[in-house]
Design an enzyme around this catalytic site. Structure first.
Site, PDB file in Angstrom:
ATOM      1  N   THR A   1       0.981  -1.191  -0.054  1.00  0.00           N
ATOM      2  CA  THR A   1      -0.065   0.131  -0.026  1.00  0.00           C
ATOM      3  C   THR A   1       0.819   1.283   0.057  1.00  0.00           C
ATOM      4  O   THR A   1       0.254   2.280  -0.701  1.00  0.00           O
ATOM      5  CB  THR A   1      -0.807  -0.071   0.994  1.00  0.00           C
ATOM      6  OG1 THR A   1      -1.904  -1.199   1.180  1.00  0.00           O
ATOM      7  CG2 THR A   1      -1.734   1.100   1.428  1.00  0.00           C
TER       8      THR A   1
ATOM      9  N   CYS B   1      -3.761 -18.237  20.721  1.00  0.00           N
ATOM     10  CA  CYS B   1      -3.485 -17.090  21.383  1.00  0.00           C
ATOM     11  C   CYS B   1      -2.420 -16.204  21.023  1.00  0.00           C
ATOM     12  O   CYS B   1      -1.551 -16.605  20.454  1.00  0.00           O
ATOM     13  CB  CYS B   1      -3.468 -17.183  22.683  1.00  0.00           C
ATOM     14  SG  CYS B   1      -4.681 -18.294  23.473  1.00  0.00           S
TER      15      CYS B   1
ATOM     16  N   THR C   1       0.280 -21.962  19.788  1.00  0.00           N
ATOM     17  CA  THR C   1      -1.269 -21.436  20.226  1.00  0.00           C
ATOM     18  C   THR C   1      -1.942 -20.630  19.249  1.00  0.00           C
ATOM     19  O   THR C   1      -1.176 -19.661  18.622  1.00  0.00           O
ATOM     20  CB  THR C   1      -1.041 -21.035  21.712  1.00  0.00           C
ATOM     21  OG1 THR C   1      -2.230 -20.419  22.011  1.00  0.00           O
ATOM     22  CG2 THR C   1       0.161 -19.912  22.018  1.00  0.00           C
TER      23      THR C   1
ATOM     24  N   THR D   1       3.032  -9.901  14.413  1.00  0.00           N
ATOM     25  CA  THR D   1       1.954 -10.483  14.041  1.00  0.00           C
ATOM     26  C   THR D   1       1.087  -9.167  13.465  1.00  0.00           C
ATOM     27  O   THR D   1       0.901  -8.389  13.886  1.00  0.00           O
ATOM     28  CB  THR D   1       1.266 -11.470  14.755  1.00  0.00           C
ATOM     29  OG1 THR D   1       0.351 -11.950  13.936  1.00  0.00           O
ATOM     30  CG2 THR D   1       0.641 -10.968  15.869  1.00  0.00           C
TER      31      THR D   1
ATOM     32  N   SER E   1       1.314  -7.618  -1.152  1.00  0.00           N
ATOM     33  CA  SER E   1       2.044  -8.715  -0.300  1.00  0.00           C
ATOM     34  C   SER E   1       1.058  -9.857  -0.192  1.00  0.00           C
ATOM     35  O   SER E   1       1.650 -11.102   0.115  1.00  0.00           O
ATOM     36  CB  SER E   1       2.852  -8.063   0.997  1.00  0.00           C
ATOM     37  OG  SER E   1       1.515  -8.187   1.813  1.00  0.00           O
TER      38      SER E   1
END
Ligand code: ASP
Length: 343
Positions: A13, A280, A278, A166, A58
């Site tokens: 972007t 989480c 996980t 992340t 991407s």
């Protein structure tokens, strides 16, 4: 002496403009990005650029792009003090994670950045992100060594370790989080470096090696209520993979029913590498905490500890690319190789 930085533009972007005919965002060339950020000229830094062809959203990143990036950095390593990679946000955490494993012996900064709004629009976050990334990639300490000789992501004033990051928000300027590792630096009036956290090479003058062979035979199984044995078999047993990341609940727990455990045992017996990660965002796998986790351990599943799925994927690609010996890969998976797990 003036620092020199190579800005590598892959797309995303940050460098997109609206195509009036289709009303969608499409990439434009790097010289137009520089026109939008005249502030870069105020740094005492020599800036060169390298543009990938074609520029991509991407979402289209393939492992071959990582091989190209690692090869480019290796080939131009001696010419620059640091590297800034302009990249779309959607898979930036995957790219930064995998590059951290591919660039063995790294002693210079490799800083990924991008933006949520294109650099040409008035409220863009692209300018701040790019300027901060260049400043960090060229920063030296009192001994003249790079301040952050790691692969990282600079976004919304925070420098995060690449293999801990992340993508967290599709809309907010703070698009990335790194819940299991505090920021390596934060930009305010000054850039404050979290020096104790930043990894330093054992020897500064070590030769960079780029691992360019990746074995991508990995599948990801996200455990969820209602998952069927048929779906699980197709991912774990029938797919031609060497390893499977099992995304589990909480501290590494999964379904305790016999059908589930039988498939896990079958996959283990067939020689597959099984890694428990996980679902989480924060915290760690601890397979000793609950009976369901302990059972997985006894079925041959390894603990991913507090690794992200992005880093687990890149780590597996690299380790499996290095060796055909699954036992060696398993041993290395449980080690912290470049800051991706807490020990
Ligand atoms: N789809 C874009 C990309 O990842 C999103 C972005 O750059 O923020 O390339």
């Amino acid at each position: 002496m003036k620092s020199s930085i190579l800005i590598i533009y892959t797309g995303g972007t940050i460098g997109m403009k609206e195509d009036p005919a289709e009303g969608t965002l499409k990439p434009f060339d790097f010289s137009q990005i520089l026109e939008e950020v005249p502030e870069l000229g105020k740094f005492a830094v020599k800036i060169d650029s390298y543009t990938f062809d074609p520029l991509i959203d991407s979402s289209d990143v393939e492992p071959s792009l990582w091989v190209s990036l690692a090869t480019l950095i290796r080939d131009r390593y001696e010419d620059y003090d640091g590297f800034v990679i302009l990249h779309g946000t959607d898979t930036m955490a995957y790219s930064a994670s995998t590059l951290s494993f591919m660039l063995d012996g790294l002693s210079k900064p490799v800083v990924f950045t991008g933006s949520q709004l294109p650099i040409g629009v008035p409220r863009t976050d692209g300018k701040e992100n790019l300027i901060g990334a260049v400043e960090i990639a060229s920063a030296k300490d009192a001994d003249g060594h790079p301040r952050v000789p790691e692969v990282c992501i600079f976004f919304d004033s925070k420098l995060l370790r690449g293999n801990r990051s992340t993508k967290y928000s599709a809309e907010a300027f703070n698009a990335f989080v790194s819940p299991n590792c505090p920021p390596l630096a934060e930009a305010g009036i000054q850039i404050r470096y979290n020096t104790d956290l930043i990894r330093k090479p054992v020897y500064w003058d070590v030769q960079l090696r780029a691992q360019t062979h990746l074995d991508t035979r990995v599948s990801i199984l996200k455990v969820h209520p209602g998952m069927t044995a048929q779906v699980m078999r197709s991912v774990l047993i029938e797919s031609p993979t060497r390893a499977c990341i099992i995304e589990t609940y909480g501290s590494g727990n999964a379904i305790s029913k016999d059908w589930f455990l039988d498939i896990v045992r079958e996959a283990d017996r067939s020689g597959k590498i099984l890694l428990n990660v996980t679902q989480c965002k924060a915290g760690t796998v601890n397979m000793d905490l609950y009976a369901t986790g302990a059972t997985l351990k006894h079925c041959g599943v390894l603990s991913g500890a507090d690794i992200t799925t992005e880093a687990a994927l890149g780590k597996l690609f690299c380790l499996m690319g290095r060796s055909d010996n699954n036992q060696w890969v398993k041993t290395m998976l449980e080690k912290d190789l470049c800051g991706e797990i807490s020990k």
